[in-house]
Design a protein around this motif. Structure first.
Motif, PDB file in Angstrom:
ATOM      1  N   ALA A  92      36.156  32.499  42.088  1.00 19.77           N
ATOM      2  CA  ALA A  92      37.369  32.727  42.874  1.00 19.77           C
ATOM      3  C   ALA A  92      38.603  32.252  42.115  1.00 19.77           C
ATOM      4  N   ASP A  93      38.487  31.098  41.463  1.00 21.06           N
ATOM      5  CA  ASP A  93      39.611  30.571  40.674  1.00 21.06           C
ATOM      6  C   ASP A  93      39.921  31.486  39.497  1.00 21.06           C
ATOM      7  N   TRP A  94      38.869  31.992  38.854  1.00 20.61           N
ATOM      8  CA  TRP A  94      39.055  32.907  37.729  1.00 20.61           C
ATOM      9  C   TRP A  94      39.765  34.173  38.199  1.00 20.61           C
ATOM     10  N   ALA A  95      39.369  34.663  39.370  1.00 24.02           N
ATOM     11  CA  ALA A  95      39.996  35.864  39.916  1.00 24.02           C
ATOM     12  C   ALA A  95      41.502  35.642  40.118  1.00 24.02           C
ATOM     13  N   LYS A  96      41.854  34.480  40.643  1.00 25.58           N
ATOM     14  CA  LYS A  96      43.266  34.169  40.884  1.00 25.58           C
ATOM     15  C   LYS A  96      44.053  34.136  39.579  1.00 25.58           C
ATOM     16  N   LEU A  97      43.491  33.488  38.558  1.00 24.88           N
ATOM     17  CA  LEU A  97      44.169  33.362  37.268  1.00 24.88           C
ATOM     18  C   LEU A  97      44.377  34.721  36.593  1.00 24.88           C
ATOM     19  N   ASP A  99      44.664  37.638  38.256  1.00 26.86           N
ATOM     20  CA  ASP A  99      45.281  38.585  39.191  1.00 26.86           C
ATOM     21  C   ASP A  99      44.269  39.605  39.717  1.00 26.86           C
ATOM     22  N   LYS A 101      41.939  40.622  42.907  1.00 25.40           N
ATOM     23  CA  LYS A 101      41.817  40.406  44.340  1.00 25.40           C
ATOM     24  C   LYS A 101      40.405  39.935  44.681  1.00 25.40           C
ATOM     25  N   PHE A 102      40.313  38.966  45.596  1.00 23.82           N
ATOM     26  CA  PHE A 102      39.014  38.364  45.925  1.00 23.82           C
ATOM     27  C   PHE A 102      38.751  38.518  47.424  1.00 23.82           C
ATOM     28  N   LYS A 119      40.399  30.612  49.460  1.00 20.78           N
ATOM     29  CA  LYS A 119      40.723  31.266  48.193  1.00 20.78           C
ATOM     30  C   LYS A 119      40.685  32.795  48.297  1.00 20.78           C
ATOM     31  N   ASP A 121      41.509  36.623  49.397  1.00 18.97           N
ATOM     32  CA  ASP A 121      42.668  37.426  49.794  1.00 18.97           C
ATOM     33  C   ASP A 121      42.401  38.138  51.113  1.00 18.97           C
ATOM     34  N   LYS A 136      44.490  37.806  57.266  1.00 17.24           N
ATOM     35  CA  LYS A 136      43.452  37.758  56.247  1.00 17.24           C
ATOM     36  C   LYS A 136      42.153  38.386  56.733  1.00 17.24           C
TER      37      LYS A 136
END
Length: 360
Positions: A92-97, A99, A101-102, A119, A121, A136
């Protein structure tokens, strides 16, 4: 039904000339969630999309390395007890970094891992009575496997060695103790003795997660003790989707026992659990007798509900299977439910979520 094996499905979706990629994290072993995800993937492929599979039995670092080779636009985690792993927080953190969508699709109580939900979206829920003020959350029914009727009921009964005048009562699912398979065999035995046309079909299976050998022995003993074993079909293999649907389709009535307090004991006071077993009955358009409990929270049409009383449960099965007019009405309700919730219909709701996320 929950599995321990997890794969990542990577799917390319195309909107006219603009393509985007989505990666599903889902159980893929022999279980309901795996069937659900597989049918969504198959439907996307049928629509002309492409799919890539990455084995996620490795660590989150391994998963991330694989994802980084071709970064998707969306990741969709199928959340269940079998997929509760703190490693997914890294994904999830990798997805955020990056860009990406999770999305988390909830198959069981999402309060188990609130950090993961925070975390996300978007959170897809199958239980439509869960309310939230947050934008959400979105409710999408669990997709029912597509089942195209290519043969008549008579042809399929011949295929599986049944007669046209047989009255077939069926169940489906793992041989888990709380499903009461052995006890139901004992309780149905007097009716089978009275009517040789009644056939009992137990489409059960083993699980890689739970040792079910003792339950298998109990069922086999109940069948042997019944002295009507020639009227009972007991299958212990996880059948192909097509055979499951065909065997249920030729049946007159299905049944699913459930424990009222089981989900509460496992998931807490407000359980959100999804059983995929009932979806197989919808796919086959087969009327169903169920115990009114959390496992089958979304079974509101095409079914007859009972309380957790084995005598009432058995009586309801017999009375329902003898009422041809009621069976016809329930089957029509199941057919309507299938048309609204089959994979080829539900996939459009998922696509709406994907497109809206990418535009945000």
């Amino acid at each position: 039904m929950i599995c321990n094996l997890i794969l990542i499905f990577s799917i390319c979706l195309f909107n006219n000339s603009n393509a985007f990629k989505i990666t599903y994290i889902s159980t893929i072993n022999k279980c309901g969630i795996a069937t659900y995800t597989r049918h969504l993937v198959n439907e996307l492929n049928r629509l002309g999309e492409s799919a890539k599979i990455i084995n996620s039995l490795q660590s989150a670092d391994h998963i991330i390395n694989e994802l980084a080779k071709e970064i998707p636009d969306i990741i969709n985690l199928q959340f269940s007890a079998g997929t509760v792993n703190l490693d997914f927080l890294k994904v999830a953190d990798w997805a955020k970094l990056n860009d990406v969508k999770f999305i988390v699709t909830v198959h069981e109580n999402f309060f188990w891992l609130p950090d993961l939900i925070l975390k996300a979206d978007k959170v897809i829920l199958h239980k439509d009575d869960i309310k939230s003020d947050s934008l959400k959350y979105i409710s999408i029914p669990m997709a029912v496997p597509n089942f195209e009727l290519k043969y008549t009921k008579s042809e399929l009964r011949k295929k599986y060695s049944y007669n046209n005048n047989d009255i077939i009562i069926s169940t489906f699912g793992f041989m888990i103790g709380w499903k009461n398979h052995a006890k139901i065999v004992y309780k149905l035995t007097p009716y089978l003795n009275k009517n040789k046309n009644i056939k009992l079909q137990l489409l059960t299976s083993y699980s890689t997660r739970i040792d079910l050998r003792n339950e298998d022995k109990k069922i086999k003993k109940a069948i042997k003790d019944s002295n009507v074993s020639n009227q009972i079909v007991h299958i212990t293999d996880f059948l192909p989707d097509k055979e499951i649907c065909e065997r249920l389709y030729i049946s007159d009535l299905g049944f699913l026992w459930g424990e009222k307090d089981y989900a509460i004991k496992v998931l807490g006071s407000t359980p959100n659990t999804t059983s995929a077993s009932d979806k197989q009955f919808v796919s086959a358009r087969l009327p169903l007798v169920i115990v009114d409990c959390a496992h089958y929270h979304n079974c509101n049409t095409g079914v007859v509900k009972t309380n957790q009383n084995i005598r009432q449960f058995i009586d309801t099965i017999i009375k329902t299977v003898e009422d041809k007019q009621k069976l016809e009405k329930l089957r029509k309700e199941m057919d309507d439910k299938y048309q609204k919730n089959c994979s080829s219909t539900i996939i459009n709701k998922h696509l709406e979520v994907f497109y809206s996320l990418l535009k945000s």
